[in-house]
Design a protein around this motif. Structure first.
Motif, PDB file in Angstrom:
ATOM      1  N   LEU A 166       0.815  -1.211   0.000  1.00 28.21           N
ATOM      2  CA  LEU A 166       0.000   0.000   0.000  1.00 28.21           C
ATOM      3  C   LEU A 166       0.857   1.275   0.000  1.00 28.21           C
ATOM      4  N   GLY A 167       2.131   1.138   0.331  1.00 28.15           N
ATOM      5  CA  GLY A 167       3.028   2.289   0.306  1.00 28.15           C
ATOM      6  C   GLY A 167       3.735   2.466  -1.021  1.00 28.15           C
ATOM      7  N   CYS A 168       3.382   1.656  -2.028  1.00 26.52           N
ATOM      8  CA  CYS A 168       4.004   1.729  -3.357  1.00 26.52           C
ATOM      9  C   CYS A 168       3.016   2.267  -4.386  1.00 26.52           C
ATOM     10  N   THR A 169       3.552   2.960  -5.382  1.00 30.21           N
ATOM     11  CA  THR A 169       2.700   3.455  -6.468  1.00 30.21           C
ATOM     12  C   THR A 169       2.615   2.407  -7.573  1.00 30.21           C
ATOM     13  N   LYS A 170       1.654   2.601  -8.455  1.00 32.15           N
ATOM     14  CA  LYS A 170       1.508   1.702  -9.600  1.00 32.15           C
ATOM     15  C   LYS A 170       2.743   1.751 -10.486  1.00 32.15           C
ATOM     16  N   ASP A 171       3.301   2.934 -10.666  1.00 36.32           N
ATOM     17  CA  ASP A 171       4.504   3.067 -11.498  1.00 36.32           C
ATOM     18  C   ASP A 171       5.658   2.272 -10.910  1.00 36.32           C
ATOM     19  N   GLU A 172       5.796   2.292  -9.588  1.00 36.51           N
ATOM     20  CA  GLU A 172       6.868   1.525  -8.928  1.00 36.51           C
ATOM     21  C   GLU A 172       6.657   0.025  -9.120  1.00 36.51           C
ATOM     22  N   ILE A 173       5.406  -0.402  -9.059  1.00 33.35           N
ATOM     23  CA  ILE A 173       5.074  -1.813  -9.273  1.00 33.35           C
ATOM     24  C   ILE A 173       5.459  -2.234 -10.693  1.00 33.35           C
ATOM     25  N   LEU A 174       5.047  -1.458 -11.671  1.00 34.44           N
ATOM     26  CA  LEU A 174       5.322  -1.789 -13.074  1.00 34.44           C
ATOM     27  C   LEU A 174       6.818  -1.750 -13.366  1.00 34.44           C
ATOM     28  N   PHE A 175       7.524  -0.802 -12.771  1.00 29.08           N
ATOM     29  CA  PHE A 175       8.976  -0.705 -12.949  1.00 29.08           C
ATOM     30  C   PHE A 175       9.659  -1.962 -12.404  1.00 29.08           C
ATOM     31  N   PHE A 176       9.240  -2.406 -11.227  1.00 29.82           N
ATOM     32  CA  PHE A 176       9.799  -3.609 -10.609  1.00 29.82           C
ATOM     33  C   PHE A 176       9.562  -4.838 -11.485  1.00 29.82           C
ATOM     34  N   LEU A 177       8.347  -4.981 -11.990  1.00 32.60           N
ATOM     35  CA  LEU A 177       8.012  -6.136 -12.822  1.00 32.60           C
ATOM     36  C   LEU A 177       8.803  -6.132 -14.118  1.00 32.60           C
ATOM     37  N   ASP A 178       8.905  -4.953 -14.730  1.00 32.36           N
ATOM     38  CA  ASP A 178       9.632  -4.841 -15.991  1.00 32.36           C
ATOM     39  C   ASP A 178      11.124  -5.111 -15.799  1.00 32.36           C
ATOM     40  N   LYS A 179      11.693  -4.546 -14.755  1.00 32.55           N
ATOM     41  CA  LYS A 179      13.126  -4.693 -14.477  1.00 32.55           C
ATOM     42  C   LYS A 179      13.491  -6.153 -14.247  1.00 32.55           C
ATOM     43  N   ASN A 180      12.621  -6.881 -13.579  1.00 28.68           N
ATOM     44  CA  ASN A 180      12.917  -8.274 -13.231  1.00 28.68           C
ATOM     45  C   ASN A 180      12.273  -9.281 -14.193  1.00 28.68           C
ATOM     46  N   GLU A 181      11.649  -8.755 -15.253  1.00 30.09           N
ATOM     47  CA  GLU A 181      11.034  -9.579 -16.292  1.00 30.09           C
ATOM     48  C   GLU A 181      10.009 -10.561 -15.728  1.00 30.09           C
ATOM     49  N   HIS A 182       9.223 -10.058 -14.787  1.00 32.68           N
ATOM     50  CA  HIS A 182       8.135 -10.858 -14.231  1.00 32.68           C
ATOM     51  C   HIS A 182       6.887 -10.655 -15.085  1.00 32.68           C
ATOM     52  N   ARG A 183       6.327 -11.723 -15.589  1.00 38.27           N
ATOM     53  CA  ARG A 183       5.134 -11.635 -16.429  1.00 38.27           C
ATOM     54  C   ARG A 183       3.883 -11.501 -15.554  1.00 38.27           C
ATOM     55  N   PHE A 184       2.847 -10.903 -16.129  1.00 36.32           N
ATOM     56  CA  PHE A 184       1.559 -10.765 -15.437  1.00 36.32           C
ATOM     57  C   PHE A 184       0.444 -10.759 -16.465  1.00 36.32           C
ATOM     58  N   ARG A 185      -0.775 -10.869 -15.996  1.00 37.69           N
ATOM     59  CA  ARG A 185      -1.960 -10.890 -16.866  1.00 37.69           C
ATOM     60  C   ARG A 185      -2.634  -9.517 -16.868  1.00 37.69           C
ATOM     61  N   VAL A 186      -3.331  -9.221 -17.952  1.00 37.22           N
ATOM     62  CA  VAL A 186      -4.058  -7.958 -18.070  1.00 37.22           C
ATOM     63  C   VAL A 186      -5.549  -8.263 -18.215  1.00 37.22           C
ATOM     64  N   ASP A 187      -6.343  -7.714 -17.327  1.00 33.32           N
ATOM     65  CA  ASP A 187      -7.802  -7.871 -17.381  1.00 33.32           C
ATOM     66  C   ASP A 187      -8.364  -6.804 -18.320  1.00 33.32           C
ATOM     67  N   VAL A 188      -8.912  -7.242 -19.445  1.00 34.83           N
ATOM     68  CA  VAL A 188      -9.387  -6.287 -20.455  1.00 34.83           C
ATOM     69  C   VAL A 188     -10.539  -5.431 -19.933  1.00 34.83           C
ATOM     70  N   THR A 189     -11.270  -5.922 -18.933  1.00 36.22           N
ATOM     71  CA  THR A 189     -12.390  -5.134 -18.402  1.00 36.22           C
ATOM     72  C   THR A 189     -11.909  -3.910 -17.627  1.00 36.22           C
ATOM     73  N   ASN A 190     -10.613  -3.863 -17.291  1.00 34.97           N
ATOM     74  CA  ASN A 190     -10.082  -2.696 -16.563  1.00 34.97           C
ATOM     75  C   ASN A 190     -10.085  -1.430 -17.406  1.00 34.97           C
ATOM     76  N   SER A 191     -10.270  -1.582 -18.713  1.00 37.99           N
ATOM     77  CA  SER A 191     -10.313  -0.405 -19.598  1.00 37.99           C
ATOM     78  C   SER A 191     -11.744   0.049 -19.874  1.00 37.99           C
ATOM     79  N   ASP A 192     -12.715  -0.661 -19.322  1.00 34.38           N
ATOM     80  CA  ASP A 192     -14.133  -0.328 -19.535  1.00 34.38           C
ATOM     81  C   ASP A 192     -14.547   0.813 -18.607  1.00 34.38           C
ATOM     82  N   THR A 193     -14.694   2.007 -19.170  1.00 40.98           N
ATOM     83  CA  THR A 193     -15.013   3.186 -18.350  1.00 40.98           C
ATOM     84  C   THR A 193     -16.491   3.254 -17.953  1.00 40.98           C
ATOM     85  N   LYS A 194     -17.269   2.265 -18.369  1.00 42.55           N
ATOM     86  CA  LYS A 194     -18.639   2.197 -17.860  1.00 42.55           C
ATOM     87  C   LYS A 194     -18.634   1.773 -16.393  1.00 42.55           C
TER      88      LYS A 194
END
Length: 480
Positions: A166-194
């Motif tokens: 909870l003390g980390c930002t989303k950018d810090e999370i994504l930077f960590f994953l990218d730097k360490n080449e950790h794969r993750f899934r993307v939920d397409v419904t997260n882009s639904d602004t409804k």
């Protein structure tokens, strides 16, 4: 960016989230936040001496994509040699009539996590909420309705649920994953602004960033200030509430109405909310999305000056009613034991204590009366034959009412919206095999007397039945 392991470790120690020997179940959806949580805690577990396991609920909402998330999380856990627990469920089938799909998913997810905790002996659940989630939660509450407590945001720990990142930002999370080449899934419904939360994330948050790039810091500072002040106000509320309580148990709290109503409006609102939350404090309820108590309802209970008995609020889980000198907050309990009772009254000068409902009835007689009180039943004594029965309702009970004819008690209770769990508590008067009176003030309505037993111009003597909450004198007498 600073090392995320050190940030999370410091945050956990600062907020006492993870201790040596803890067994922490990680709720991993497969998205970036929960995958980062898994890798970070996996890397910290030996140095801090705690165990982890992974849990994933497949909600049955996104077809092959949802099953793909499940398989991905399973494989990730296996690669890290971490125990994995999962379940497939159809949230749509589990959804209650008054629930949104999001609320239902949240409820069944936490029910699943609780089940895993009980089966495995783990005692904490960790989720991947971040600073960005906290900001979005505060904005969401502000837009949909909240009090000051809503601005406190997500707490580091809520009972058995902890938020290590909870003390980390989303950018810090994504930077960590990218730097360490950790794969993750993307939920397409997260882009639904409804979906409102997505609209906040994609539309509102960027606007705030345009206004001030440091908006996150300012919102979190405000949240922290309100949280600290709320803690002080909560203690004041708790101390005040202690002076009001007349009776308290697991499923009900009765407070002194007159003293409550004399308080300042702001303090009354906080007392109402505190009692509502207390009665909704079971493990599942607090994560189901059903704890919300609207400002309109809060203000109505806190500020309505009621003279007689009346139900002020009710839903399928809770009843708040003014009765006699008290304000009662009562939780509706599923499969609660029915309170059946039967008492025989042999004369017109008795007092009985109905321990099943914590009430007493005083019987007396008068030649005449010009004042009629709401909590009393008045009968033409010449038409009364003893013994008189005071009892709970029975199947098929009927009463003949003036201008209405014969009515089933069941129909009366339904029409007057008496909660099902309360119907067996209402005192019924039976004389010579006939229902002659209903103490409707028990649930906030006017008492009813059968037409053939009502007082008329020809009445010479009156039987008065006075219902009240058990007095200390009655308790002492019963103890003797």
């Amino acid at each position: 960016m600073s090392d995320i392991f050190e940030r999370v470790k410091h945050y956990c120690m600062q907020n006492d989230l993870i201790r040596r020997g803890d067994k922490v179940l990680l709720a991993v959806s497969g998205g970036p936040d929960s995958i980062a949580l898994l890798h970070v805690l996996h890397g910290m577990r030996k140095a801090m001496s705690f165990e982890i396991a992974v849990a994933h609920l497949e909600h049955g909402l996104r077809g092959e994509s949802s099953v793909g998330d499940q398989l991905f999380v399973k494989k990730t856990a296996q690669n890290l040699m971490v125990d994995f627990y999962t379940k497939n469920i159809s949230v749509a089938d589990e959804r209650a009539r008054d629930e949104s799909l999001e609320e239902a998913a949240r409820r069944v997810r936490y029910r699943f996590l609780l089940d895993v905790l009980k089966k495995t002996g783990f005692h904490k659940v960790a989720t991947g909420h971040t600073i960005d989630d906290n900001i979005e939660t505060i904005i969401y509450r502000m837009a949909t309705g909240t009090g000051p407590a809503g601005f406190t945001g997500i707490f580091p720990q809520n009972t058995f649920v902890i938020h290590p990142v909870l003390g980390c930002t989303k950018d810090e999370i994504l930077f960590f994953l990218d730097k360490n080449e950790h794969r993750f899934r993307v939920d397409v419904t997260n882009s639904d602004t409804k979906i409102l939360r997505n609209k906040i994330r994609h539309d509102i948050v960027p606007m705030l960033s345009d206004i001030n790039i440091n908006y996150k810091t300012h919102i979190l500072n405000l949240s922290g200030i309100i949280r600290e002040e709320d803690e002080i106000l909560d203690k004041i509320t708790e101390n005040c509430l202690k002076t009001l309580v007349i009776e308290e148990s697991k499923n009900r709290v009765l407070i002194d109405y007159e003293r409550f109503f004399s308080l300042k409006k702001a303090l009354k609102r906080r007392i109402v909310l505190k009692l509502v939350r207390k009665l909704n404090s079971c493990d599942i309820d607090q994560f189901s999305g059903k704890n919300y108590f609207s400002f309109k309802s809060t203000d109505h209970v806190a500020c309505s000056q009621i003279k007689g008995n009346k139900i002020l609020y009710q839903n399928k889980d809770l009843v708040i009613r003014k009765e006699y000198g008290g304000l009662l907050f009562q939780k509706r309990v599923v499969n609660e034991v029915k309170k059946k009772y039967l008492y025989h009254i042999k004369s017109d000068s008795e007092r009985i204590v109905i321990s099943e409902i914590k009430r007493e009835i005083l019987f007396s007689r008068k030649e005449s009366t010009s004042q009629f009180e709401d909590n009393r039943l008045y009968f033409d004594l010449d038409k009364v034959e003893f013994p008189v029965l005071i009892r709970s309702r029975r199947n098929g009970d009927r009463i003949r009412l003036k201008n209405l004819g014969v009515k089933k008690l069941k129909t009366i209770f339904i029409n007057e919206k008496v909660p099902p769990g309360m119907r067996d508590e209402v005192p019924i008067v039976e004389i010579n095999g006939e229902i002659t009176g209903i103490f409707s003030t028990y649930y906030g309505r006017q008492n009813r007397v059968a037409e053939g037993y009502m007082i008329t111009e020809c009445t010479r003597k009156i039987l008065i039945c006075d219902l009240s909450r058990i007095s200390q004198r009655s308790n002492d007498k019963k103890a003797d």
